[in-house]
Motif scaffolding. Structure first.
Motif, PDB file in Angstrom:
ATOM      1  N   TYR A   1       0.740  -1.217   0.040  1.00 44.78           N
ATOM      2  CA  TYR A   1      -0.151  -0.047   0.088  1.00 44.78           C
ATOM      3  C   TYR A   1       0.877   1.487  -0.038  1.00 44.78           C
ATOM      4  O   TYR A   1       0.686   2.050  -0.582  1.00 44.78           O
ATOM      5  N   ASN A   2       1.848   1.239   0.854  1.00 47.20           N
ATOM      6  CA  ASN A   2       2.859   2.437   0.941  1.00 47.20           C
ATOM      7  C   ASN A   2       3.396   2.952  -0.233  1.00 47.20           C
ATOM      8  O   ASN A   2       3.635   4.017  -0.550  1.00 47.20           O
ATOM      9  N   ILE A   3       3.754   1.745  -1.112  1.00 44.35           N
ATOM     10  CA  ILE A   3       4.660   2.207  -2.178  1.00 44.35           C
ATOM     11  C   ILE A   3       3.626   1.902  -3.638  1.00 44.35           C
ATOM     12  O   ILE A   3       4.097   2.231  -4.618  1.00 44.35           O
ATOM     13  N   HIS A   4       2.320   1.792  -3.345  1.00 41.75           N
ATOM     14  CA  HIS A   4       1.651   1.666  -4.633  1.00 41.75           C
ATOM     15  C   HIS A   4       1.403   3.002  -5.347  1.00 41.75           C
ATOM     16  O   HIS A   4       1.329   4.353  -4.467  1.00 41.75           O
ATOM     17  N   PRO A   5       1.289   3.185  -6.479  1.00 40.57           N
ATOM     18  CA  PRO A   5       1.508   4.409  -7.208  1.00 40.57           C
ATOM     19  C   PRO A   5       0.203   5.431  -7.101  1.00 40.57           C
ATOM     20  O   PRO A   5       0.271   6.601  -6.905  1.00 40.57           O
ATOM     21  N   VAL A   6      -0.867   4.971  -6.726  1.00 42.54           N
ATOM     22  CA  VAL A   6      -2.072   5.488  -6.363  1.00 42.54           C
ATOM     23  C   VAL A   6      -1.855   6.355  -5.083  1.00 42.54           C
ATOM     24  O   VAL A   6      -2.229   7.492  -4.795  1.00 42.54           O
ATOM     25  N   HIS A   7      -1.416   5.516  -4.117  1.00 43.36           N
ATOM     26  CA  HIS A   7      -0.972   5.910  -2.879  1.00 43.36           C
ATOM     27  C   HIS A   7       0.145   7.130  -2.949  1.00 43.36           C
ATOM     28  O   HIS A   7      -0.058   8.342  -2.291  1.00 43.36           O
ATOM     29  N   THR A   8       1.084   7.048  -3.584  1.00 45.90           N
ATOM     30  CA  THR A   8       2.324   7.838  -3.430  1.00 45.90           C
ATOM     31  C   THR A   8       1.768   8.991  -4.551  1.00 45.90           C
ATOM     32  O   THR A   8       1.938  10.381  -4.006  1.00 45.90           O
ATOM     33  N   GLN A   9       0.948   8.907  -5.388  1.00 47.16           N
ATOM     34  CA  GLN A   9       0.338  10.133  -6.159  1.00 47.16           C
ATOM     35  C   GLN A   9      -0.467  10.874  -5.185  1.00 47.16           C
ATOM     36  O   GLN A   9      -0.519  12.198  -5.123  1.00 47.16           O
ATOM     37  N   TYR A  10      -1.482  10.284  -4.277  1.00 41.58           N
ATOM     38  CA  TYR A  10      -2.349  10.873  -3.332  1.00 41.58           C
ATOM     39  C   TYR A  10      -1.454  11.528  -2.661  1.00 41.58           C
ATOM     40  O   TYR A  10      -1.948  12.878  -2.156  1.00 41.58           O
ATOM     41  N   VAL A  11      -0.625  11.286  -1.891  1.00 43.53           N
ATOM     42  CA  VAL A  11       0.321  11.690  -0.989  1.00 43.53           C
ATOM     43  C   VAL A  11       0.878  13.128  -1.410  1.00 43.53           C
ATOM     44  O   VAL A  11       0.730  14.255  -1.118  1.00 43.53           O
ATOM     45  N   ALA A  12       1.416  12.848  -2.862  1.00 45.30           N
ATOM     46  CA  ALA A  12       2.079  14.086  -3.299  1.00 45.30           C
ATOM     47  C   ALA A  12       1.160  15.154  -3.804  1.00 45.30           C
ATOM     48  O   ALA A  12       1.404  16.471  -3.602  1.00 45.30           O
ATOM     49  N   GLU A  13       0.103  14.827  -4.267  1.00 44.06           N
ATOM     50  CA  GLU A  13      -0.784  15.717  -5.042  1.00 44.06           C
ATOM     51  C   GLU A  13      -2.248  16.019  -4.214  1.00 44.06           C
ATOM     52  O   GLU A  13      -2.489  17.197  -4.584  1.00 44.06           O
ATOM     53  N   ARG A  14      -2.470  15.289  -3.178  1.00 38.94           N
ATOM     54  CA  ARG A  14      -3.668  15.919  -2.277  1.00 38.94           C
ATOM     55  C   ARG A  14      -2.988  16.064  -0.754  1.00 38.94           C
ATOM     56  O   ARG A  14      -3.232  17.319  -0.459  1.00 38.94           O
ATOM     57  N   TRP A  15      -2.490  14.955  -0.163  1.00 38.68           N
ATOM     58  CA  TRP A  15      -2.353  15.176   1.194  1.00 38.68           C
ATOM     59  C   TRP A  15      -1.364  16.072   1.475  1.00 38.68           C
ATOM     60  O   TRP A  15      -1.707  16.932   2.332  1.00 38.68           O
ATOM     61  N   LEU A  16      -0.309  16.205   1.049  1.00 42.99           N
ATOM     62  CA  LEU A  16       0.672  17.188   1.413  1.00 42.99           C
ATOM     63  C   LEU A  16       0.307  18.763   1.155  1.00 42.99           C
ATOM     64  O   LEU A  16       0.708  19.666   1.859  1.00 42.99           O
TER      65      LEU A  16
END
Length: 103
Positions: free
Chosen positions: A72-87
């Motif tokens: 989950y932590n390295i899944h592309p959907v998660h990493t994109q979500y963190v970069a583009e929405r969460w942060l």
């Protein structure tokens, strides 16, 4: 939940504040995106109701084991979500991961 499963929880505040259209949109879009990731089980969006807490919202999810959580932590959907929405939208947060305590 068994002893090897992991309950991943995060509590947070948004730059947008709480109980408004922008916050609701963030919560809904987050749920839509994160629940598409394989291994995410029992996803919940939570609203803080205690006046003692510093955070307004929370997400809770369960992973069957450490491998599912790591994926989950390295899944592309998660990493994109963190970069583009969460942060961009989260002003502060606290993460915690639990496993069931067994005597």
């Amino acid at each position: 939940m068994n002893g090897t499963s992991i309950k991943h929880m995060v509590v947070f505040k948004l730059h947008a504040g709480k109980n408004n259209v922008n916050a609701e949109q963030f919560l809904n879009l987050s749920a839509d995106e994160l629940t598409t990731i394989p291994g995410v089980e029992q996803f919940e969006v939570l609203r803080q109701v205690s006046p003692k807490a510093d955070y307004d919202y929370g997400f809770s999810m369960v992973f069957a084991n450490q491998a599912a959580y790591d994926a989950y932590n390295i899944h592309p959907v998660h990493t994109q979500y963190v970069a583009e929405r969460w942060l961009k939208e989260v002003s502060s947060f606290q993460e915690i991961d639990f496993q069931l305590f067994e005597k």
